[in-house]
Write a protein that holds these residues in place. Sequence first.
Motif, PDB file in Angstrom:
ATOM      1  N   ASN A 279      24.364  35.688  49.979  1.00  0.00           N
ATOM      2  CA  ASN A 279      25.701  36.958  50.610  1.00  0.00           C
ATOM      3  C   ASN A 279      27.340  35.862  50.127  1.00  0.00           C
ATOM      4  N   ASP A 280      26.512  34.579  49.346  1.00  0.00           N
ATOM      5  CA  ASP A 280      28.002  33.394  49.667  1.00  0.00           C
ATOM      6  C   ASP A 280      28.179  33.586  48.269  1.00  0.00           C
ATOM      7  N   MET A 281      27.123  34.247  47.010  1.00  0.00           N
ATOM      8  CA  MET A 281      27.294  34.650  46.066  1.00  0.00           C
ATOM      9  C   MET A 281      28.222  35.072  45.550  1.00  0.00           C
ATOM     10  N   ILE A 282      28.592  36.331  46.131  1.00  0.00           N
ATOM     11  CA  ILE A 282      28.564  38.030  46.248  1.00  0.00           C
ATOM     12  C   ILE A 282      30.258  37.732  45.487  1.00  0.00           C
ATOM     13  N   LEU A 283      31.344  37.121  46.406  1.00  0.00           N
ATOM     14  CA  LEU A 283      32.387  36.885  46.640  1.00  0.00           C
ATOM     15  C   LEU A 283      32.878  36.517  45.512  1.00  0.00           C
ATOM     16  N   GLY A 284      32.384  35.449  44.579  1.00  0.00           N
ATOM     17  CA  GLY A 284      32.725  34.400  43.201  1.00  0.00           C
ATOM     18  C   GLY A 284      32.250  35.185  42.507  1.00  0.00           C
ATOM     19  N   ASN A 285      31.329  36.674  42.543  1.00  0.00           N
ATOM     20  CA  ASN A 285      31.341  37.402  40.997  1.00  0.00           C
ATOM     21  C   ASN A 285      32.018  38.346  41.068  1.00  0.00           C
ATOM     22  N   LEU A 286      32.403  38.735  42.256  1.00  0.00           N
ATOM     23  CA  LEU A 286      33.450  39.793  41.408  1.00  0.00           C
ATOM     24  C   LEU A 286      34.264  39.882  41.304  1.00  0.00           C
ATOM     25  N   ILE A 287      34.932  38.150  42.118  1.00  0.00           N
ATOM     26  CA  ILE A 287      36.078  37.760  41.514  1.00  0.00           C
ATOM     27  C   ILE A 287      36.342  37.179  40.013  1.00  0.00           C
ATOM     28  N   GLY A 288      34.982  36.782  39.520  1.00  0.00           N
ATOM     29  CA  GLY A 288      35.497  35.937  38.211  1.00  0.00           C
ATOM     30  C   GLY A 288      34.962  37.189  37.426  1.00  0.00           C
ATOM     31  N   SER A 289      34.841  38.180  38.751  1.00  0.00           N
ATOM     32  CA  SER A 289      34.427  39.509  36.711  1.00  0.00           C
ATOM     33  C   SER A 289      35.727  40.056  36.496  1.00  0.00           C
ATOM     34  N   ASP A 290      36.612  40.350  37.911  1.00  0.00           N
ATOM     35  CA  ASP A 290      37.826  41.449  38.504  1.00  0.00           C
ATOM     36  C   ASP A 290      39.426  39.969  37.492  1.00  0.00           C
ATOM     37  N   PHE A 291      38.333  38.860  36.903  1.00  0.00           N
ATOM     38  CA  PHE A 291      39.391  37.645  36.545  1.00  0.00           C
ATOM     39  C   PHE A 291      39.406  37.605  35.874  1.00  0.00           C
TER      40      PHE A 291
END
Length: 317
Positions: free
Chosen positions: A234-246
Amino acid sequence: MLLHIAYLLAGGLLLWKGADWVVDAASAIARRFGISELIIGLTIVAMGTSLPEFLVTLTAVLKGIPSISFANIVGSNIFNLGIILGAVAMIKSVSGSKTLITRDIPILFGVELLIRMMVSGGELGRFDGVILTSVFVGYLAWMYYRCKKPSSASDAALCDMVSDSEVATVKDYLLLPVGLLAVSFGSQFVVDGASGVARAFGLSEWLIGVTIVAAGTSLPELVTCLSASVKGKNDMILGNLIGSDFFNFAGVLGITSLIRPIAIMPDELLNMTFAVVVVAVLWIFIRTQGKISRSEGALLFAAGIGRWLFEIWRGAM
Protein backbone atom coordinates in the motif's frame (compact mmCIF):
# COMPACT_ATOMS: atom_id res chain seq x y z
CA MET A 1 -25.24 3.93 -31.29
CA LEU A 2 -24.22 0.35 -30.48
CA LEU A 3 -21.19 0.79 -32.70
CA HIS A 4 -20.07 3.83 -30.69
CA ILE A 5 -20.47 1.90 -27.42
CA ALA A 6 -18.47 -0.96 -28.95
CA TYR A 7 -15.75 1.56 -29.89
CA LEU A 8 -15.64 2.79 -26.29
CA LEU A 9 -15.36 -0.72 -24.84
CA ALA A 10 -12.79 -1.87 -27.39
CA GLY A 11 -10.80 1.33 -26.94
CA GLY A 12 -10.79 0.96 -23.16
CA LEU A 13 -9.56 -2.62 -23.43
CA LEU A 14 -6.80 -1.67 -25.88
CA LEU A 15 -5.70 1.23 -23.65
CA TRP A 16 -5.62 -0.98 -20.58
CA LYS A 17 -3.71 -3.90 -22.07
CA GLY A 18 -1.53 -1.73 -24.33
CA ALA A 19 -0.31 0.42 -21.45
CA ASP A 20 0.33 -2.72 -19.36
CA TRP A 21 2.44 -4.24 -22.14
CA VAL A 22 4.38 -1.02 -22.68
CA VAL A 23 5.22 -0.63 -18.99
CA ASP A 24 6.31 -4.26 -18.52
CA ALA A 25 8.32 -4.48 -21.75
CA ALA A 26 9.98 -1.08 -21.47
CA SER A 27 10.90 -1.68 -17.83
CA ALA A 28 12.50 -5.02 -18.70
CA ILE A 29 14.45 -3.47 -21.57
CA ALA A 30 15.58 -0.59 -19.34
CA ARG A 31 16.83 -3.06 -16.71
CA ARG A 32 18.73 -4.86 -19.45
CA PHE A 33 20.81 -1.68 -19.90
CA GLY A 34 21.33 -1.17 -16.15
CA ILE A 35 18.97 1.77 -15.67
CA SER A 36 18.00 2.29 -12.04
CA GLU A 37 14.56 1.47 -10.67
CA LEU A 38 14.08 5.13 -9.72
CA ILE A 39 14.57 6.36 -13.27
CA ILE A 40 12.40 3.53 -14.62
CA GLY A 41 9.61 4.52 -12.23
CA LEU A 42 9.86 8.22 -12.95
CA THR A 43 9.91 7.87 -16.71
CA ILE A 44 8.80 4.56 -18.20
CA VAL A 45 6.22 3.50 -15.62
CA ALA A 46 4.79 7.00 -15.08
CA MET A 47 4.61 7.75 -18.79
CA GLY A 48 3.45 4.24 -19.64
CA THR A 49 0.45 4.33 -17.31
CA SER A 50 -0.32 7.84 -18.58
CA LEU A 51 -0.04 6.94 -22.27
CA PRO A 52 -3.84 6.57 -22.56
CA GLU A 53 -4.43 10.07 -21.17
CA PHE A 54 -1.74 11.54 -23.42
CA LEU A 55 -2.92 9.96 -26.67
CA VAL A 56 -6.62 10.52 -25.96
CA THR A 57 -5.92 14.16 -25.08
CA LEU A 58 -3.74 14.74 -28.13
CA THR A 59 -6.15 12.91 -30.46
CA ALA A 60 -9.11 14.93 -29.19
CA VAL A 61 -7.27 18.23 -29.67
CA LEU A 62 -6.14 17.34 -33.19
CA LYS A 63 -9.70 16.30 -34.07
CA GLY A 64 -11.05 19.62 -32.81
CA ILE A 65 -12.70 18.28 -29.65
CA PRO A 66 -10.96 20.30 -26.90
CA SER A 67 -13.67 19.56 -24.33
CA ILE A 68 -12.82 15.86 -24.30
CA SER A 69 -9.07 16.58 -24.17
CA PHE A 70 -9.13 18.83 -21.11
CA ALA A 71 -11.96 16.91 -19.43
CA ASN A 72 -9.99 13.68 -19.76
CA ILE A 73 -7.06 15.03 -17.73
CA VAL A 74 -9.16 16.74 -15.05
CA GLY A 75 -11.51 13.76 -14.77
CA SER A 76 -8.62 11.29 -14.53
CA ASN A 77 -7.08 13.30 -11.69
CA ILE A 78 -10.32 13.30 -9.70
CA PHE A 79 -10.90 9.63 -10.52
CA ASN A 80 -7.38 8.72 -9.35
CA LEU A 81 -7.30 10.67 -6.09
CA GLY A 82 -11.01 10.38 -5.33
CA ILE A 83 -12.46 7.07 -6.44
CA ILE A 84 -9.34 4.87 -6.79
CA LEU A 85 -7.42 6.13 -3.74
CA GLY A 86 -10.61 6.38 -1.69
CA ALA A 87 -11.72 2.85 -2.52
CA VAL A 88 -8.31 1.33 -1.75
CA ALA A 89 -8.01 3.29 1.51
CA MET A 90 -11.44 2.06 2.63
CA ILE A 91 -10.09 -1.49 2.39
CA LYS A 92 -6.78 -0.69 4.10
CA SER A 93 -5.23 2.63 5.09
CA VAL A 94 -2.75 4.00 2.55
CA SER A 95 0.56 5.36 3.83
CA GLY A 96 2.81 8.00 2.30
CA SER A 97 6.53 8.63 2.66
CA LYS A 98 7.91 11.82 4.20
CA THR A 99 9.28 12.89 0.81
CA LEU A 100 5.89 12.40 -0.80
CA ILE A 101 4.19 14.49 1.87
CA THR A 102 6.71 17.34 1.97
CA ARG A 103 7.68 17.51 -1.71
CA ASP A 104 5.64 15.60 -4.29
CA ILE A 105 2.09 16.39 -3.15
CA PRO A 106 2.89 20.13 -2.71
CA ILE A 107 4.45 20.17 -6.21
CA LEU A 108 1.32 18.56 -7.70
CA PHE A 109 -0.85 21.07 -5.84
CA GLY A 110 1.27 23.94 -7.15
CA VAL A 111 1.09 22.68 -10.76
CA GLU A 112 -2.70 22.28 -10.62
CA LEU A 113 -3.13 25.72 -9.05
CA LEU A 114 -0.92 27.19 -11.78
CA ILE A 115 -3.02 25.54 -14.50
CA ARG A 116 -6.22 26.81 -12.87
CA MET A 117 -4.85 30.34 -13.17
CA MET A 118 -3.66 29.73 -16.75
CA VAL A 119 -7.06 28.56 -18.00
CA SER A 120 -8.93 31.50 -16.49
CA GLY A 121 -8.51 33.27 -19.83
CA GLY A 122 -10.32 30.48 -21.70
CA GLU A 123 -7.30 28.81 -23.28
CA LEU A 124 -4.22 26.80 -22.46
CA GLY A 125 -1.82 28.30 -24.99
CA ARG A 126 1.59 27.42 -26.34
CA PHE A 127 3.38 29.69 -23.86
CA ASP A 128 1.54 27.89 -21.05
CA GLY A 129 2.68 24.64 -22.63
CA VAL A 130 6.29 25.81 -22.56
CA ILE A 131 6.02 26.55 -18.83
CA LEU A 132 4.33 23.24 -17.96
CA THR A 133 6.70 21.16 -20.08
CA SER A 134 9.68 22.95 -18.53
CA VAL A 135 8.34 22.16 -15.05
CA PHE A 136 7.97 18.50 -15.99
CA VAL A 137 11.41 18.18 -17.59
CA GLY A 138 12.98 20.15 -14.74
CA TYR A 139 11.42 17.82 -12.17
CA LEU A 140 12.76 14.74 -13.96
CA ALA A 141 16.20 16.34 -14.27
CA TRP A 142 16.21 17.18 -10.56
CA MET A 143 15.27 13.62 -9.64
CA TYR A 144 17.96 12.27 -11.96
CA TYR A 145 20.53 14.55 -10.29
CA ARG A 146 19.44 13.28 -6.86
CA CYS A 147 19.91 9.77 -8.13
CA LYS A 148 23.42 10.50 -9.39
CA LYS A 149 24.37 12.37 -6.21
CA PRO A 150 22.17 10.98 -3.41
CA SER A 151 22.07 13.13 -0.31
CA SER A 152 20.89 10.35 2.01
CA ALA A 153 21.01 6.60 2.50
CA SER A 154 17.39 6.29 1.33
CA ASP A 155 18.22 8.12 -1.89
CA ALA A 156 21.17 5.82 -2.46
CA ALA A 157 19.00 2.74 -1.92
CA LEU A 158 16.43 3.97 -4.42
CA CYS A 159 19.10 4.60 -7.02
CA ASP A 160 20.86 1.25 -6.77
CA MET A 161 21.20 -0.41 -10.14
CA VAL A 162 19.28 -3.60 -10.70
CA SER A 163 20.97 -6.95 -11.09
CA ASP A 164 22.45 -7.84 -14.45
CA SER A 165 20.50 -11.09 -14.27
CA GLU A 166 17.28 -9.17 -14.95
CA VAL A 167 17.39 -9.10 -18.72
CA ALA A 168 14.75 -8.52 -21.36
CA THR A 169 13.54 -11.41 -23.48
CA VAL A 170 12.54 -11.51 -27.13
CA LYS A 171 8.93 -11.31 -25.94
CA ASP A 172 9.61 -7.90 -24.34
CA TYR A 173 11.05 -6.49 -27.55
CA LEU A 174 7.96 -7.68 -29.43
CA LEU A 175 5.45 -6.51 -26.81
CA LEU A 176 6.76 -2.92 -26.76
CA PRO A 177 5.67 -1.98 -30.33
CA VAL A 178 2.49 -4.06 -30.01
CA GLY A 179 1.60 -2.20 -26.81
CA LEU A 180 2.26 1.18 -28.40
CA LEU A 181 0.03 0.27 -31.36
CA ALA A 182 -2.71 -0.95 -29.01
CA VAL A 183 -2.68 2.31 -27.05
CA SER A 184 -2.66 4.35 -30.26
CA PHE A 185 -5.66 2.55 -31.76
CA GLY A 186 -7.39 2.47 -28.37
CA SER A 187 -7.18 6.24 -28.02
CA GLN A 188 -8.74 6.68 -31.46
CA PHE A 189 -11.59 4.31 -30.59
CA VAL A 190 -12.25 6.00 -27.23
CA VAL A 191 -12.43 9.51 -28.70
CA ASP A 192 -14.62 8.44 -31.64
CA GLY A 193 -16.86 6.32 -29.44
CA ALA A 194 -17.22 9.00 -26.76
CA SER A 195 -18.09 11.67 -29.32
CA GLY A 196 -20.69 9.38 -30.91
CA VAL A 197 -22.30 8.51 -27.58
CA ALA A 198 -22.43 12.18 -26.60
CA ARG A 199 -24.19 13.12 -29.83
CA ALA A 200 -26.61 10.16 -29.64
CA PHE A 201 -27.75 11.01 -26.11
CA GLY A 202 -27.57 14.76 -26.57
CA LEU A 203 -24.90 14.99 -23.88
CA SER A 204 -21.97 17.37 -23.89
CA GLU A 205 -18.57 16.10 -24.94
CA TRP A 206 -17.23 17.58 -21.69
CA LEU A 207 -19.55 15.32 -19.64
CA ILE A 208 -18.51 12.20 -21.56
CA GLY A 209 -14.85 13.19 -21.30
CA VAL A 210 -14.88 13.93 -17.59
CA THR A 211 -16.68 10.68 -16.69
CA ILE A 212 -16.51 7.76 -19.16
CA VAL A 213 -13.29 8.70 -20.99
CA ALA A 214 -11.53 9.71 -17.75
CA ALA A 215 -12.43 6.40 -16.11
CA GLY A 216 -11.32 4.45 -19.19
CA THR A 217 -7.93 6.12 -19.43
CA SER A 218 -7.39 5.61 -15.68
CA LEU A 219 -7.64 1.82 -15.99
CA PRO A 220 -3.81 1.33 -15.83
CA GLU A 221 -3.65 3.26 -12.55
CA LEU A 222 -6.65 1.34 -11.19
CA VAL A 223 -5.13 -2.04 -12.02
CA THR A 224 -1.72 -1.01 -10.63
CA CYS A 225 -3.21 0.15 -7.33
CA LEU A 226 -5.43 -2.90 -6.90
CA SER A 227 -2.44 -5.15 -7.59
CA ALA A 228 -0.30 -3.26 -5.05
CA SER A 229 -3.09 -3.47 -2.46
CA VAL A 230 -3.54 -7.22 -2.94
CA LYS A 231 0.23 -7.73 -2.61
CA GLY A 232 0.32 -5.69 0.61
CA LYS A 233 2.33 -2.85 -0.94
CA ASN A 234 0.00 0.00 0.00
CA ASP A 235 2.96 2.34 0.45
CA MET A 236 3.41 2.29 -3.34
CA ILE A 237 -0.17 3.30 -4.16
CA LEU A 238 -0.10 6.99 -3.29
CA GLY A 239 3.24 7.54 -5.02
CA ASN A 240 1.92 5.93 -8.21
CA LEU A 241 -1.21 8.08 -8.26
CA ILE A 242 0.60 11.34 -7.43
CA GLY A 243 3.27 10.64 -10.06
CA SER A 244 0.68 9.79 -12.70
CA ASP A 245 -1.35 12.95 -12.00
CA PHE A 246 1.78 15.11 -12.09
CA PHE A 247 2.69 13.69 -15.48
CA ASN A 248 -0.88 14.20 -16.73
CA PHE A 249 -1.04 17.86 -15.78
CA ALA A 250 2.55 18.97 -16.38
CA GLY A 251 3.56 16.55 -19.11
CA VAL A 252 0.40 15.69 -21.05
CA LEU A 253 -1.25 19.13 -20.96
CA GLY A 254 2.12 20.83 -21.44
CA ILE A 255 3.12 18.85 -24.53
CA THR A 256 -0.39 18.88 -26.01
CA SER A 257 -0.84 22.65 -25.66
CA LEU A 258 2.60 23.10 -27.23
CA ILE A 259 1.38 21.25 -30.31
CA ARG A 260 -2.02 22.96 -30.39
CA PRO A 261 -3.61 25.37 -27.87
CA ILE A 262 -6.53 23.90 -25.91
CA ALA A 263 -9.73 25.94 -25.74
CA ILE A 264 -11.36 25.95 -22.29
CA MET A 265 -15.10 26.53 -21.84
CA PRO A 266 -16.27 28.55 -18.80
CA ASP A 267 -18.18 25.55 -17.38
CA GLU A 268 -14.96 23.53 -17.34
CA LEU A 269 -13.31 25.81 -14.79
CA LEU A 270 -15.45 24.42 -11.95
CA ASN A 271 -14.02 20.91 -12.31
CA MET A 272 -10.47 22.25 -12.49
CA THR A 273 -11.12 24.09 -9.22
CA PHE A 274 -12.50 20.88 -7.74
CA ALA A 275 -9.35 19.00 -8.82
CA VAL A 276 -7.19 21.56 -6.97
CA VAL A 277 -9.37 21.20 -3.85
CA VAL A 278 -9.08 17.39 -3.93
CA VAL A 279 -5.27 17.60 -3.83
CA ALA A 280 -5.43 20.17 -1.02
CA VAL A 281 -7.74 17.93 1.03
CA LEU A 282 -5.52 14.91 0.36
CA TRP A 283 -2.50 16.90 1.53
CA ILE A 284 -4.27 17.85 4.76
CA PHE A 285 -5.34 14.25 5.38
CA ILE A 286 -1.89 12.75 4.79
CA ARG A 287 -0.09 15.37 6.92
CA THR A 288 -2.12 14.53 10.04
CA GLN A 289 -1.12 10.87 10.45
CA GLY A 290 1.16 10.12 7.52
CA LYS A 291 -1.55 8.00 5.92
CA ILE A 292 -5.06 8.03 4.48
CA SER A 293 -7.37 6.31 6.97
CA ARG A 294 -10.48 4.31 6.09
CA SER A 295 -12.79 7.17 7.04
CA GLU A 296 -10.74 9.67 5.03
CA GLY A 297 -10.77 7.23 2.13
CA ALA A 298 -14.56 7.11 2.35
CA LEU A 299 -14.70 10.91 2.14
CA LEU A 300 -12.42 10.96 -0.93
CA PHE A 301 -14.48 8.22 -2.58
CA ALA A 302 -17.73 10.06 -1.83
CA ALA A 303 -16.26 13.25 -3.29
CA GLY A 304 -15.28 11.44 -6.50
CA ILE A 305 -18.69 9.79 -6.90
CA GLY A 306 -20.46 13.01 -5.95
CA ARG A 307 -18.59 14.90 -8.65
CA TRP A 308 -19.68 12.33 -11.23
CA LEU A 309 -23.32 12.57 -10.15
CA PHE A 310 -23.16 16.36 -10.20
CA GLU A 311 -21.77 16.36 -13.74
CA ILE A 312 -24.50 13.96 -14.90
CA TRP A 313 -27.13 16.20 -13.31
CA ARG A 314 -25.58 19.33 -14.79
CA GLY A 315 -25.34 17.67 -18.22
CA ALA A 316 -29.00 16.70 -18.11
CA MET A 317 -30.15 20.25 -17.33
